[in-house]
Design a protein around this motif. Structure first.
Motif, mmCIF file in Angstrom:
data_model
loop_
_atom_site.group_PDB
_atom_site.id
_atom_site.type_symbol
_atom_site.label_atom_id
_atom_site.label_comp_id
_atom_site.label_asym_id
_atom_site.label_seq_id
_atom_site.Cartn_x
_atom_site.Cartn_y
_atom_site.Cartn_z
ATOM 1 N N TYR A 245 -2.225 9.391 8.280
ATOM 2 C CA TYR A 245 -1.866 8.784 9.564
ATOM 3 C C TYR A 245 -2.507 7.417 9.716
ATOM 4 O O TYR A 245 -1.843 6.432 10.087
ATOM 5 C CB TYR A 245 -2.293 9.695 10.719
ATOM 6 C CG TYR A 245 -2.134 9.044 12.070
ATOM 7 C CD1 TYR A 245 -0.878 8.926 12.658
ATOM 8 C CD2 TYR A 245 -3.233 8.522 12.742
ATOM 9 C CE1 TYR A 245 -0.720 8.310 13.891
ATOM 10 C CE2 TYR A 245 -3.088 7.911 13.978
ATOM 11 C CZ TYR A 245 -1.820 7.804 14.550
ATOM 12 O OH TYR A 245 -1.666 7.181 15.765
ATOM 13 N N GLY A 246 -3.801 7.322 9.421
ATOM 14 C CA GLY A 246 -4.489 6.040 9.542
ATOM 15 C C GLY A 246 -3.857 4.972 8.678
ATOM 16 O O GLY A 246 -3.697 3.821 9.109
ATOM 17 N N ALA A 247 -3.481 5.343 7.451
ATOM 18 C CA ALA A 247 -2.863 4.382 6.537
ATOM 19 C C ALA A 247 -1.480 3.964 7.026
ATOM 20 O O ALA A 247 -1.093 2.796 6.924
ATOM 21 C CB ALA A 247 -2.776 4.976 5.131
ATOM 22 N N ALA B 233 1.134 1.232 5.344
ATOM 23 C CA ALA B 233 1.423 1.998 4.124
ATOM 24 C C ALA B 233 2.824 2.588 4.181
ATOM 25 O O ALA B 233 3.384 2.811 5.259
ATOM 26 C CB ALA B 233 0.397 3.114 3.942
ATOM 27 N N ARG B 234 3.388 2.827 3.014
ATOM 28 C CA ARG B 234 4.653 3.567 2.931
ATOM 29 C C ARG B 234 4.412 4.837 2.123
ATOM 30 O O ARG B 234 3.756 4.827 1.087
ATOM 31 C CB ARG B 234 5.768 2.722 2.324
ATOM 32 C CG ARG B 234 5.485 2.133 0.966
ATOM 33 C CD ARG B 234 6.537 1.092 0.586
ATOM 34 N NE ARG B 234 6.291 0.514 -0.728
ATOM 35 C CZ ARG B 234 6.858 0.938 -1.856
ATOM 36 N NH1 ARG B 234 7.722 1.953 -1.844
ATOM 37 N NH2 ARG B 234 6.585 0.347 -3.009
ATOM 38 N N LEU C 270 0.851 -1.187 0.000
ATOM 39 C CA LEU C 270 0.000 0.000 0.000
ATOM 40 C C LEU C 270 0.887 1.238 0.000
ATOM 41 O O LEU C 270 1.646 1.467 0.941
ATOM 42 C CB LEU C 270 -0.919 -0.001 1.226
ATOM 43 C CG LEU C 270 -1.890 1.176 1.352
ATOM 44 C CD1 LEU C 270 -2.876 1.209 0.188
ATOM 45 C CD2 LEU C 270 -2.637 1.119 2.684
ATOM 46 N N ILE C 271 0.798 2.013 -1.068
ATOM 47 C CA ILE C 271 1.650 3.182 -1.231
ATOM 48 C C ILE C 271 0.812 4.433 -1.017
ATOM 49 O O ILE C 271 -0.154 4.682 -1.745
ATOM 50 C CB ILE C 271 2.279 3.222 -2.640
ATOM 51 C CG1 ILE C 271 3.053 1.927 -2.901
ATOM 52 C CG2 ILE C 271 3.192 4.438 -2.786
ATOM 53 C CD1 ILE C 271 3.395 1.717 -4.362
ATOM 54 N N LEU C 272 1.159 5.201 0.006
ATOM 55 C CA LEU C 272 0.478 6.452 0.298
ATOM 56 C C LEU C 272 1.080 7.540 -0.590
ATOM 57 O O LEU C 272 2.221 7.950 -0.394
ATOM 58 C CB LEU C 272 0.651 6.805 1.780
ATOM 59 C CG LEU C 272 0.007 8.087 2.270
ATOM 60 C CD1 LEU C 272 -1.511 7.985 2.223
ATOM 61 C CD2 LEU C 272 0.472 8.408 3.691
ATOM 62 N N ALA C 273 0.324 7.970 -1.582
ATOM 63 C CA ALA C 273 0.825 8.927 -2.570
ATOM 64 C C ALA C 273 0.222 10.295 -2.290
ATOM 65 O O ALA C 273 -0.994 10.486 -2.403
ATOM 66 C CB ALA C 273 0.459 8.465 -3.977
ATOM 67 N N SER C 274 1.065 11.246 -1.919
ATOM 68 C CA SER C 274 0.561 12.569 -1.550
ATOM 69 C C SER C 274 1.557 13.643 -1.933
ATOM 70 O O SER C 274 2.770 13.392 -2.006
ATOM 71 C CB SER C 274 0.302 12.628 -0.044
ATOM 72 O OG SER C 274 -0.045 13.930 0.367
#
Length: 371
Positions: free
Chosen positions: A251-253, A259-260, A188-192
């Motif tokens: 934060y939740g992820a 997540a990364r 799971l990739i946190l993309a922001s």
């Protein structure tokens, strides 16, 4: 001499043109001056709204799911799938676009639908999920998302807390044992495009709460509630880059889903196949609605320009409004920027006529760089 080949890799002009429409207009303008010009289009996004559309334009299959909107009403949300990779955009489920005009719910808006959308991607067989976060109507720290995936957030009476960030002030127990076990087996990739922490002066409520309708009192309530929430789940994670993204859904992820965090534009360029397209190009046209100081901090044009500069390919930009001096553009790797406001100074007319004006800007690019 290498035959000219232009790669159009621009983001949307928010409020006037999608990234796909930007690519179409730029292509039309370039070819009006250089008929038969070889143009490759790769609409891009940085993880915020428009991310799923960019993935679909790059060949992903568009899917839809009926999920819970930020106010609790059902909404239809899109995500994208190719092979075992899914692109999920939290704004599709929990974004400001799902709020009626002028109506906000800063204390009660929920990310529950974002969790349902992640579950839909899991159901579709995704093993890698790019989770683009931005444009949210919410400030609940991702609690709604986690609840949709099986977490339980209970008050002192053992009852589920209400939706939204405000209710987290009454949180007594956070039970993550019921989380969907499939989460452990995916990437799971946190993309922001933002790296804010969860709370504090640079946190989600203080920096982004007002655009979601929060008053100063609401911001204080949300910040205190999120501090309390993080004290139960893991306060150290609250300080990590990206924890404050999209009202704290980052934060939740990070704290519960493994997540990364990666800058959204870097992730999307990888997913969209930017590197091979860049290898075929002699000139890159990038851009977005406003080229300003924010552009330099993780927005799509800066990411495109950085990658192109590394590859030795010249970059020009198109934009609705230009608020960067030439030295800042050069520092970002952009040779020149063409602003629509230079052609039409009235902002309202500029927005309404963005398509034709963009074609004229592209004609100027062709004359300056391709003739």
């Amino acid at each position: 001499m290498k035959t000219a080949r232009v790669l159009v890799a621009a983001d949307k002009f928010k409020g006037s043109l999608t990234a796909v429409q930007v690519a179409e207009r730029v292509t039309a303008g370039l070819r009006r001056v250089v008929p038969g010009l070889r143009v490759e289009t790769l609409p891009v996004a940085d993880g915020g709204d428009g991310t799923v559309a960019a993935a679909v334009a790059a060949g992903f299959e568009r899917r839809e799911a009926r999920v819970t909107g930020p106010l609790g009403d059902p909404v239809t949300a899109a995500y994208a799938v190719r092979d075992t990779t899914a692109v999920v955009e939290m704004a599709e489920a929990s974004g400001l676009q799902h709020l009626p005009a002028g109506e906000f719910a800063p204390l009660t808006a929920t990310t529950y639908g974002s969790g349902e959308l992640l579950a839909a991607a899991l159901d579709a067989g995704a093993r890698t999920i790019v989770f683009g976060v931005g444009g949210s109507a919410t400030t609940d720290g991702g609690a709604g998302m986690l609840a949709a995936l099986g977490a339980r957030f209970l008050d002192g009476d053992g009852k589920p807390v209400g939706p939204g960030g405000g209710a987290l002030a009454g949180l007594a127990d956070a039970d993550l044992s019921g989380l969907d076990p499939r989460i452990e087996d995916i990437d799971l990739i946190l993309a922001s495009d933002v790296d804010n922490p969860l709370t504090g002066p640079k946190g989600a409520p203080e920096v982004y709460g007002r655009q979601k309708g929060a008053t100063e009192d609401d911001i204080a309530v949300l910040d205190a509630a999120l501090v309390h929430y993080a004290s139960l789940l893991g306060p150290e994670t609250a300080e990590l880059p990206g924890a404050g993204a999209a009202g704290g859904i980052g934060y939740g992820a990070l704290v519960a889903l493994g997540a990364r965090f990666r800058p959204g534009i870097e992730v999307m360029l990888d997913v969209l196949g930017f590197a091979p397209a860049l290898a075929r190009a002699t000139l890159v046209v990038t851009g977005e609605g406003s080229l300003d100081e924010q552009t330099l901090h993780g927005k799509a044009p800066a990411g495109v320009a950085a990658a192109a500069r590394t590859a030795g390919v010249e970059v020009v930009a198109v934009c609705g409004r230009l608020a960067l001096p030439p030295e800042a553009l050069a520092g970002a790797g952009i040779r020149r920027a063409y602003a629509l406001t230079d052609l039409e100074p009235d902002p309202a007319v500029c927005m309404a006529q963005a398509g034709p004006l963009l074609e004229r800007a592209a004609e100027a690019i062709a004359r300056d760089f391709l003739s």
